[in-house]
Write an enzyme that holds these catalytic residues in place. Sequence first.
Site, short mmCIF file in Angstrom:
data_model
loop_
_atom_site.label_atom_id
_atom_site.label_comp_id
_atom_site.label_asym_id
_atom_site.label_seq_id
_atom_site.Cartn_x
_atom_site.Cartn_y
_atom_site.Cartn_z
N LYS A 42 41.27 48.55 46.12
CA LYS A 42 40.32 47.63 46.28
C LYS A 42 40.74 46.29 46.02
CE LYS A 42 36.75 50.75 44.26
NZ LYS A 42 35.68 50.86 43.10
N ASP A 102 53.72 45.77 40.43
CA ASP A 102 53.98 46.02 38.93
C ASP A 102 55.37 46.73 38.81
OD1 ASP A 102 53.66 45.80 36.12
OD2 ASP A 102 52.33 47.37 36.17
N VAL A 152 46.64 40.96 34.14
CA VAL A 152 45.98 40.04 34.59
C VAL A 152 44.72 40.67 35.41
CG1 VAL A 152 47.61 38.34 34.82
CG2 VAL A 152 47.22 39.70 36.84
N ASP A 158 41.45 44.01 38.84
CA ASP A 158 40.03 44.42 37.83
C ASP A 158 40.70 45.01 36.49
OD1 ASP A 158 41.29 46.91 39.03
OD2 ASP A 158 39.56 47.95 37.79
P1 IMP Z 1 52.58 49.66 40.40
O1 IMP Z 1 52.53 50.99 41.07
O2 IMP Z 1 53.01 49.86 38.97
O3 IMP Z 1 53.22 48.47 41.21
O4 IMP Z 1 50.96 49.07 40.07
C1 IMP Z 1 50.19 48.74 41.27
C2 IMP Z 1 48.72 48.85 40.95
O5 IMP Z 1 48.52 48.84 39.50
C3 IMP Z 1 48.30 47.47 41.55
O6 IMP Z 1 47.89 47.67 42.79
C4 IMP Z 1 47.03 47.35 40.53
O7 IMP Z 1 45.88 47.94 41.04
C5 IMP Z 1 47.47 47.87 39.38
N1 IMP Z 1 47.81 46.57 38.50
C6 IMP Z 1 49.25 46.58 37.85
N2 IMP Z 1 49.36 45.54 37.06
C7 IMP Z 1 48.13 45.08 37.08
C8 IMP Z 1 47.47 43.85 36.58
O8 IMP Z 1 47.96 43.08 35.59
N3 IMP Z 1 46.21 43.66 36.47
C9 IMP Z 1 45.26 44.72 37.52
N4 IMP Z 1 45.71 45.68 37.93
C10 IMP Z 1 47.07 45.80 37.92
#
Ligand code: IMP
Length: 174
Positions: A42, A102, A152, A158
């Site tokens: 979302k 991330d 963040v 969220d």
């Molecule tokens: P990744 O797979 O570790 O790159 O994370 C991706 C998902 O984790 C993002 O699309 C977010 O939904 C969530 N996410 C990662 N870091 C943050 C943050 O700092 N705040 C909020 N959601 C996060």
Amino acid sequence: MKLGRELVSADAIQRRVQELAADVSRDYAGIDRPLILLPVLKGSVCFATDLSRHLTVPVNFDYVAVSSYGTGTESSGHVQLLKDLTMDVAGRDVLMVEDIIDTGLTTSFLFDHVQRHRPASLKLCVLLNKQERRITPVPMAYKGFDIPNQFVVGYGLDFDELYRNLSAVHVLEP
Ligand code: IMP
Ligand code: MG
């Protein structure tokens, strides 16, 4: 956890969104069929909506949703598709829109998934990048801001479904 200091102001976000939209509009100028914007639900909805308002190329919208099993502020890396594409993207130009990268695990999973549907092109537009946390490399064609390794919220992002409506990005504090 509580809302902490502002990291990226609403003004800075809006200025950057306009710059990114100008880049996207320039790169896709003259395409035969509308560019498919593919926000990842979302969190990317605010960003994708604002971005789309400044685009000068025709666009279609489709949406995908994933869950990455994890608790609180840590993503686990196990990604599951909750909502698939509804449009036929074969032969189309697709721009995936992400709120934040991330570890990169979610985006690389989705990228591979969409790629299997044989789009003419697939690129990524991301608002926030936490480079320090990267596990899987992700090609970011359009990037808003590099941010430090802090959790963040705001502007779509969220914590436990809260704060998505904020117009700035804030740090979450214990
Ligand atoms: P990744 O797979 O570790 O790159 O994370 C991706 C998902 O984790 C993002 O699309 C977010 O939904 C969530 N996410 C990662 N870091 C943050 C943050 O700092 N705040 C909020 N959601 C996060
Ligand atoms: Mg997200």
